[in-house]
Write an enzyme that holds these catalytic residues in place. Sequence first.
Site, PDB file in Angstrom:
ATOM      1  N   GLY A   1      -9.347  10.317   4.793  1.00  0.00           N
ATOM      2  CA  GLY A   1      -8.595  11.497   4.403  1.00  0.00           C
ATOM      3  C   GLY A   1      -7.192  11.502   4.982  1.00  0.00           C
ATOM      4  O   GLY A   1      -6.308  12.199   4.500  1.00  0.00           O
TER       5      GLY A   1
ATOM      6  N   SER B   1      -5.322   8.859   4.956  1.00  0.00           N
ATOM      7  CA  SER B   1      -4.561   7.851   4.220  1.00  0.00           C
ATOM      8  C   SER B   1      -3.312   8.433   3.585  1.00  0.00           C
ATOM      9  O   SER B   1      -3.339   9.524   3.001  1.00  0.00           O
ATOM     10  CB  SER B   1      -5.422   7.242   3.109  1.00  0.00           C
TER      11      SER B   1
ATOM     12  N   ASP C   1       0.844  -1.196   0.000  1.00  0.00           N
ATOM     13  CA  ASP C   1       0.000   0.000   0.000  1.00  0.00           C
ATOM     14  C   ASP C   1       0.879   1.245   0.000  1.00  0.00           C
ATOM     15  O   ASP C   1       0.959   1.979   0.983  1.00  0.00           O
ATOM     16  CB  ASP C   1      -0.945  -0.002   1.199  1.00  0.00           C
TER      17      ASP C   1
END
Length: 361
Positions: free
Chosen positions: A315, A317, A235
């Site tokens: 938000g 992230s 990620d």
Amino acid sequence: MKHRRITRRKTAVAGGAVVALLAAGFTFQSANASDNPEQFTVKALTAPAAGTLALSLKSDLGADEAGSYYDTEAKALVVNVLSQDAATTVREAGGKARIVQHTLAELTGARQTLSDKATIPGTSWATDPVTNKVVVTADRTVAGAELAKLKKVVDGLGAKAELKRTAGEFTTFASGGDAIHSGGGRCSLGFNVVKDGEPHFITAGHCGETGSEWSDSAGGAAIGSMVDSQFPGNDFALVKYSGDTAHPSEVNLYNGSAQAITSAGDATVGMQVQRSGSTTQVHDGEVTGLDATVNYGNGDVVEGLIQTSVCAEPGDSGGSLFAGEVAIGLTSGGSGDCSSGGETFFQPVSEALSVFGAEIG
């Protein structure tokens, strides 16, 4: 009761052996000294220094090492081991040793069983060195047949695993440091980096796809384009600056100041960390697990994450996880919020830098 009679000759031999040992400089106390933890001094360490010592001992101990964590109260590294000899090695290096039941190979096997038999949306698992177990967490969406299946798999692992529940729901925090915007929504900038001599920044991979453009305000002019995005599995994403936007190596603390970032490092269980994100700004907490696997749903499984007690919300992230001047992670997802609490998972920065061939700067 019968008593065995010891002859004078045997007594003389035994006495002679003691005299010989004493003459050679040995005492019975020194012969057993390696079994006495009190003779060793435990070093007071910072969390990053404990992490460095942990890596060194992991190399020295090999299969006798079963995980480690940072004791924040004692400011010491605690290392799980499988033998007295390994415990002595840890103590000689200045760490605290614990002899535990399960090897890392056994815990890795338990994690593989979970991956094979219980990859269910809304679940996660991470190795917990404090309990010497794999801790499996199910969020509020796991119920009925899926919960029964999960319990059966965990029960089958015996003492190597335990099941916990969380009141929230595991999701990525994209909605997605400073706010960055794209057509897909808002995220947060993680860290400014340098690749091939050019300025870039890293953020979460689930925030956008390769080729997407990013600005520092909603509807604003693009400041960079995403040149690589990896999600699921990993990620993290890399954005190359396209203009003359300032790119200091620091994290916004949302109080008029910033934290300088000088290097990247690895997390240690027990490490105190902070997170900065564009929705909830700065919050702190503790690293609670490493190498976590999270099943976000829709087949989005991410492995190798850092588990923490830090809160986050949509938000945040991609935002920065750091310990002082050291970059640690990028906000991936989790459960809960910054009102009720919860857990948040982070992509390790060191892995992203290695894959991208970049460095903090």
